[in-house]
Scaffold this motif. Structure first.
Motif, PDB file in Angstrom:
ATOM      1  N   VAL A   3       0.640  -1.220  -0.013  1.00 44.99           N
ATOM      2  CA  VAL A   3       0.033   0.026  -0.099  1.00 44.99           C
ATOM      3  C   VAL A   3       0.968   1.542   0.000  1.00 44.99           C
ATOM      4  O   VAL A   3       0.253   2.206  -0.089  1.00 44.99           O
ATOM      5  CB  VAL A   3      -0.876   0.044   1.279  1.00 44.99           C
ATOM      6  N   GLY A   4       2.055   1.161   0.157  1.00 47.52           N
ATOM      7  CA  GLY A   4       3.081   2.145   0.141  1.00 47.52           C
ATOM      8  C   GLY A   4       4.571   1.765  -0.319  1.00 47.52           C
ATOM      9  O   GLY A   4       4.770   0.563  -0.076  1.00 47.52           O
ATOM     10  N   PRO A   5       5.580   2.790  -0.526  1.00 44.64           N
ATOM     11  CA  PRO A   5       6.949   2.224  -0.972  1.00 44.64           C
ATOM     12  C   PRO A   5       7.659   1.349  -0.017  1.00 44.64           C
ATOM     13  O   PRO A   5       8.488   0.722  -0.583  1.00 44.64           O
ATOM     14  CB  PRO A   5       7.691   3.689  -0.929  1.00 44.64           C
ATOM     15  N   LYS A   6       7.251   1.493   1.244  1.00 43.16           N
ATOM     16  CA  LYS A   6       8.103   0.643   2.100  1.00 43.16           C
ATOM     17  C   LYS A   6       8.035  -0.766   1.798  1.00 43.16           C
ATOM     18  O   LYS A   6       8.669  -1.823   2.345  1.00 43.16           O
ATOM     19  CB  LYS A   6       7.684   0.916   3.659  1.00 43.16           C
ATOM     20  N   GLN A   7       6.889  -1.097   1.154  1.00 43.47           N
ATOM     21  CA  GLN A   7       6.366  -2.512   1.029  1.00 43.47           C
ATOM     22  C   GLN A   7       6.867  -2.846  -0.301  1.00 43.47           C
ATOM     23  O   GLN A   7       6.655  -4.052  -0.934  1.00 43.47           O
ATOM     24  CB  GLN A   7       5.057  -2.782   1.350  1.00 43.47           C
ATOM     25  N   TYR A   8       7.194  -1.898  -1.295  1.00 45.57           N
ATOM     26  CA  TYR A   8       7.653  -2.457  -2.752  1.00 45.57           C
ATOM     27  C   TYR A   8       8.745  -3.148  -2.624  1.00 45.57           C
ATOM     28  O   TYR A   8       9.961  -3.112  -1.845  1.00 45.57           O
ATOM     29  CB  TYR A   8       7.813  -0.950  -3.555  1.00 45.57           C
ATOM     30  N   ARG A  55      -7.536  -3.654  -3.264  1.00 45.48           N
ATOM     31  CA  ARG A  55      -7.084  -2.284  -2.583  1.00 45.48           C
ATOM     32  C   ARG A  55      -5.773  -2.283  -2.374  1.00 45.48           C
ATOM     33  O   ARG A  55      -5.217  -1.171  -1.713  1.00 45.48           O
ATOM     34  CB  ARG A  55      -8.145  -2.286  -1.383  1.00 45.48           C
ATOM     35  N   THR A  56      -4.836  -3.076  -2.952  1.00 46.38           N
ATOM     36  CA  THR A  56      -3.468  -2.984  -2.751  1.00 46.38           C
ATOM     37  C   THR A  56      -2.725  -2.825  -4.376  1.00 46.38           C
ATOM     38  O   THR A  56      -3.275  -3.231  -5.206  1.00 46.38           O
ATOM     39  CB  THR A  56      -3.076  -4.291  -1.908  1.00 46.38           C
ATOM     40  N   ILE A  57      -1.498  -2.647  -4.251  1.00 45.09           N
ATOM     41  CA  ILE A  57      -0.838  -2.930  -5.516  1.00 45.09           C
ATOM     42  C   ILE A  57      -0.070  -4.190  -5.308  1.00 45.09           C
ATOM     43  O   ILE A  57       0.579  -4.586  -4.245  1.00 45.09           O
ATOM     44  CB  ILE A  57       0.590  -1.839  -5.311  1.00 45.09           C
ATOM     45  N   ASN A  58      -0.224  -5.111  -6.168  1.00 46.79           N
ATOM     46  CA  ASN A  58       0.114  -6.297  -6.428  1.00 46.79           C
ATOM     47  C   ASN A  58       1.371  -6.544  -7.280  1.00 46.79           C
ATOM     48  O   ASN A  58       1.028  -6.388  -8.330  1.00 46.79           O
ATOM     49  CB  ASN A  58      -0.838  -7.410  -6.632  1.00 46.79           C
ATOM     50  N   PHE A  59       2.350  -7.379  -6.849  1.00 44.51           N
ATOM     51  CA  PHE A  59       3.636  -7.352  -7.585  1.00 44.51           C
ATOM     52  C   PHE A  59       3.906  -8.822  -8.041  1.00 44.51           C
ATOM     53  O   PHE A  59       4.160  -9.603  -7.172  1.00 44.51           O
ATOM     54  CB  PHE A  59       4.962  -6.784  -6.935  1.00 44.51           C
ATOM     55  N   ILE A  83      -2.551   5.713  -3.197  1.00 42.11           N
ATOM     56  CA  ILE A  83      -1.753   4.537  -3.452  1.00 42.11           C
ATOM     57  C   ILE A  83      -1.216   4.333  -4.814  1.00 42.11           C
ATOM     58  O   ILE A  83       0.003   4.255  -5.039  1.00 42.11           O
ATOM     59  CB  ILE A  83      -2.460   3.129  -3.051  1.00 42.11           C
ATOM     60  N   ILE A  84      -2.043   4.587  -5.674  1.00 40.06           N
ATOM     61  CA  ILE A  84      -1.483   4.664  -7.271  1.00 40.06           C
ATOM     62  C   ILE A  84      -0.751   5.717  -7.503  1.00 40.06           C
ATOM     63  O   ILE A  84       0.471   5.656  -8.056  1.00 40.06           O
ATOM     64  CB  ILE A  84      -2.658   4.660  -8.329  1.00 40.06           C
ATOM     65  N   GLU A  85      -1.197   7.013  -7.009  1.00 39.32           N
ATOM     66  CA  GLU A  85      -0.168   8.290  -7.485  1.00 39.32           C
ATOM     67  C   GLU A  85       1.143   7.990  -6.891  1.00 39.32           C
ATOM     68  O   GLU A  85       2.045   8.445  -7.511  1.00 39.32           O
ATOM     69  CB  GLU A  85      -0.789   9.320  -7.113  1.00 39.32           C
ATOM     70  N   GLU A  86       1.268   7.621  -5.628  1.00 40.42           N
ATOM     71  CA  GLU A  86       2.533   7.143  -4.913  1.00 40.42           C
ATOM     72  C   GLU A  86       3.434   6.392  -6.010  1.00 40.42           C
ATOM     73  O   GLU A  86       4.479   6.714  -5.928  1.00 40.42           O
ATOM     74  CB  GLU A  86       2.402   6.674  -3.628  1.00 40.42           C
ATOM     75  N   TYR A  87       2.882   5.255  -6.303  1.00 38.49           N
ATOM     76  CA  TYR A  87       3.540   4.251  -7.143  1.00 38.49           C
ATOM     77  C   TYR A  87       3.947   5.056  -8.398  1.00 38.49           C
ATOM     78  O   TYR A  87       5.241   4.814  -8.751  1.00 38.49           O
ATOM     79  CB  TYR A  87       2.667   3.344  -7.282  1.00 38.49           C
ATOM     80  N   LEU A  88       3.182   5.607  -8.965  1.00 41.64           N
ATOM     81  CA  LEU A  88       3.531   6.349 -10.431  1.00 41.64           C
ATOM     82  C   LEU A  88       4.631   7.272 -10.311  1.00 41.64           C
ATOM     83  O   LEU A  88       5.533   7.363 -11.192  1.00 41.64           O
ATOM     84  CB  LEU A  88       2.176   6.878 -10.964  1.00 41.64           C
ATOM     85  N   LYS A  89       4.368   7.748  -9.252  1.00 41.27           N
ATOM     86  CA  LYS A  89       5.509   9.213  -9.055  1.00 41.27           C
ATOM     87  C   LYS A  89       6.901   8.756  -8.720  1.00 41.27           C
ATOM     88  O   LYS A  89       8.122   9.394  -9.100  1.00 41.27           O
ATOM     89  CB  LYS A  89       4.908  10.323  -7.810  1.00 41.27           C
TER      90      LYS A  89
END
Length: 202
Positions: free
Chosen positions: A13-18, A60-64, A95-101
């Motif tokens: 849900v945020g950069p720390k989990q990428y 509701r999450t970003i799935n890698f 959540i989406i904007e943080e990932y794209l940016k």
């Protein structure tokens, strides 16, 4: 593309989990019920790797998803589900904007739409957002098996006009069920990922 292995790599849900590495990524955006999970499964020749849900708006999450330990597909949260609160929608948008940016690994974002229907105002907003970040503007028009092949060009033209796509070549009719244009889609993705070039430079 020969898929040797594919797995869910991370849920964030945020950069720390990428995932913390330099593997290239291709992300997919689209409405909640447009078939992003089915698209990913069909591309990877898996049945339930990306989980499809009968309840729209569940992701509701970003799935890698990591493929061949060389690159990732990234499933962004679906948008446009009417029964979701405004607060929840804003949260997903963040959540989406943080990932794209902030995601340097990101090489391309494809918008997934349903070939049978005119894109919504939210699709237009997302497409403009994708373009504003400097990406190509690739559109995957899923469920192509649900209409006759003779209708494809008419519907592609409708999608192109609504989204303001520069060229019809950027819109790809696709079917997860019938595996229509899987190979063509991989050709486009392989060129974007440029894996062979990366290996030669090592």
């Amino acid at each position: 593309m020969k898929i040797i292995k594919s797995d869910l790599h991370a849920i964030a849900v945020g950069p720390k989990q990428y995932p913390q590495d330099e593997l290239p990524e291709i992300a997919f955006a689209g409405r909640s019920n447009v078939g992003k999970s089915s698209f990913i499964n069909s591309m990877l020749n898996r049945v339930n790797l990306a989980r499809t849900s009968g309840k729209p708006g569940k992701t509701r999450t970003i799935n890698f998803y990591i493929i061949n330990d060389e690159f990732r597909f990234v499933d962004l949260p679906g948008y446009g589900y009417a029964q979701v609160s405004k607060t929840e929608k804003e949260k997903w948008g963040h959540i989406i904007e943080e990932y794209l940016k902030n995601r340097k690994n990101l090489k391309e974002i494809a918008l997934i739409v349903d070939i049978r229907h005119e894109p919504t105002s939210q699709d237009v907003m997302m497409y403009n957002w994708i373009k504003s970040f400097g990406y190509s503007g690739i559109v995957i028009a899923t469920k192509a098996d649900k209409i006759s092949k003779g209708q494809w060009q008419k519907n592609i033209k409708q999608i192109r006009n609504k989204l303001g796509v520069e060229s019809s070549n950027l819109i790809l009719p696709y079917s997860s069920e019938k595996k229509i244009n899987v190979e063509k889609t991989w050709e486009i993705f392989e060129e974007i990922l440029d894996l062979n070039k990366d290996q030669q430079s090592l």
